[in-house]
Scaffold this motif. Structure first.
Motif, mmCIF file in Angstrom:
data_model
loop_
_atom_site.group_PDB
_atom_site.id
_atom_site.type_symbol
_atom_site.label_atom_id
_atom_site.label_comp_id
_atom_site.label_asym_id
_atom_site.label_seq_id
_atom_site.Cartn_x
_atom_site.Cartn_y
_atom_site.Cartn_z
ATOM 1 N N UNK A 81 0.831 -1.202 0.000
ATOM 2 C CA UNK A 81 0.000 0.000 0.000
ATOM 3 C C UNK A 81 0.867 1.254 0.000
ATOM 4 N N UNK A 82 1.979 1.174 0.714
ATOM 5 C CA UNK A 82 2.904 2.307 0.728
ATOM 6 C C UNK A 82 3.548 2.469 -0.658
ATOM 7 N N UNK A 83 3.916 1.368 -1.264
ATOM 8 C CA UNK A 83 4.511 1.423 -2.605
ATOM 9 C C UNK A 83 3.504 1.932 -3.645
ATOM 10 N N UNK A 84 2.221 1.728 -3.382
ATOM 11 C CA UNK A 84 1.176 2.178 -4.317
ATOM 12 C C UNK A 84 1.158 3.695 -4.471
ATOM 13 N N UNK A 85 1.759 4.404 -3.504
ATOM 14 C CA UNK A 85 1.795 5.872 -3.584
ATOM 15 C C UNK A 85 2.831 6.394 -4.570
ATOM 16 N N UNK A 86 3.713 5.535 -5.033
ATOM 17 C CA UNK A 86 4.749 5.959 -5.980
ATOM 18 C C UNK A 86 4.106 6.301 -7.323
ATOM 19 N N UNK A 88 2.981 6.623 -10.992
ATOM 20 C CA UNK A 88 2.913 5.763 -12.189
ATOM 21 C C UNK A 88 3.237 4.297 -11.954
ATOM 22 N N UNK A 89 3.265 3.866 -10.724
ATOM 23 C CA UNK A 89 3.584 2.458 -10.471
ATOM 24 C C UNK A 89 2.324 1.610 -10.670
ATOM 25 N N UNK A 90 2.522 0.408 -11.192
ATOM 26 C CA UNK A 90 1.425 -0.549 -11.253
ATOM 27 C C UNK A 90 1.932 -1.873 -10.693
ATOM 28 N N UNK A 109 -2.807 0.350 -8.990
ATOM 29 C CA UNK A 109 -3.148 1.097 -10.203
ATOM 30 C C UNK A 109 -3.642 2.470 -9.800
ATOM 31 N N UNK A 110 -3.133 3.495 -10.451
ATOM 32 C CA UNK A 110 -3.516 4.880 -10.146
ATOM 33 C C UNK A 110 -3.422 5.177 -8.651
ATOM 34 N N UNK A 111 -2.319 4.765 -8.071
ATOM 35 C CA UNK A 111 -2.032 5.001 -6.664
ATOM 36 C C UNK A 111 -3.055 4.395 -5.702
ATOM 37 N N UNK A 112 -3.761 3.391 -6.187
ATOM 38 C CA UNK A 112 -4.684 2.674 -5.303
ATOM 39 C C UNK A 112 -4.226 1.225 -5.138
ATOM 40 N N UNK B 120 -10.647 -9.517 -15.129
ATOM 41 C CA UNK B 120 -10.477 -8.950 -13.787
ATOM 42 C C UNK B 120 -9.150 -8.211 -13.610
ATOM 43 N N UNK B 121 -8.582 -7.683 -14.680
ATOM 44 C CA UNK B 121 -7.298 -6.998 -14.583
ATOM 45 C C UNK B 121 -7.518 -5.493 -14.708
ATOM 46 N N UNK B 122 -7.173 -4.751 -13.699
ATOM 47 C CA UNK B 122 -7.290 -3.299 -13.797
ATOM 48 C C UNK B 122 -5.928 -2.625 -13.949
ATOM 49 N N UNK B 123 -4.864 -3.287 -13.511
ATOM 50 C CA UNK B 123 -3.595 -2.586 -13.333
ATOM 51 C C UNK B 123 -2.942 -2.136 -14.643
ATOM 52 N N UNK B 124 -3.308 -2.779 -15.747
ATOM 53 C CA UNK B 124 -2.674 -2.387 -17.018
ATOM 54 C C UNK B 124 -3.680 -1.837 -18.021
ATOM 55 N N UNK B 125 -4.759 -1.274 -17.500
ATOM 56 C CA UNK B 125 -5.777 -0.683 -18.393
ATOM 57 C C UNK B 125 -5.199 0.478 -19.177
#
Lengths: 125, 125
Positions: A81-86, A88-90, A109-112, B120-125
């Motif tokens: 979850x912390x890494x999700x804040x970076x 453009x990271x997916x 995805x999209x910082x979520x 069910x894949x959102x991360x590479x949309x």
């Protein structure tokens, strides 16, 4: 004691964001302490991270794979979850266990950080 | 020229089968030659394989991640199809591109290589 669950997947970074992932990994290895993870276990679990020696074309893929105690899933979730804040990271991870209690999919995805049930997965039936 | 596609995922091995995976990887690096892949490119793509330094509990996770030319997908597919013959091996890979032409899922299970569309894949949309 808790059973074991398999956690594996990857983050998609570039030359600059890979260092941010590494920093969070290192911070979690050095400072995480909620009384659940002994130092040895923490280091063992954190050794599941793999950073690429070199980037092949545009994406630097950072992988994680380990069979960990069920009650340490929260540790992985917090870290990711912390890494999700970076920027453009997916990321994409599958989590399950032999008893079939867990069939989770974690996506970044999209910082979520998005948790859902797995779909269309045959390989770990 | 062909566009680039992202191929990433993992194989689940144990102490003994990991060496069989390594052998097939090495054989493909050394001998694969259908006129499409130059030696430099072959080595670049094969450097996307990552073998764990140590196994964490039961599973040895072998990862692959690279952005490769679309017309080299067959090379990866052949390599993974050969690895699918290894006893008790399982695997999971996602393949896609920026244009959205590819949304593939490759799974290895019960010595079969199974290709399907992603769900069910959102991360590479």
């Amino acid at each position: 004691m808790g059973k074991y669950v398999s956690v594996r997947g990857w983050l998609e970074c570039d030359e600059s964001t890979i260092n941010e992932v590494k920093k969070i990994r290192n911070d979690f290895t050095a400072t995480y302490n909620e009384g659940l993870l002994g130092e040895d276990k923490l280091e063992l679990y954190q050794s599941g991270w793999t950073f690429p020696e070199k980037q092949i074309n545009w994406t630097a893929y950072v992988f994680y794979g380990a069979d960990i105690r069920e009650y340490h899933l929260d540790f992985m979730k917090k870290q990711l979850s912390e890494m999700a804040n970076i920027q453009d990271i997916t990321g994409y991870f599958l989590i399950d266990d032999h008893d079939g209690d867990y069939h989770l999919c974690w996506q970044i995805y999209e910082n979520k950080f998005i948790e859902s049930e797995q779909e269309n997965i045959v390989f770990n039936k």
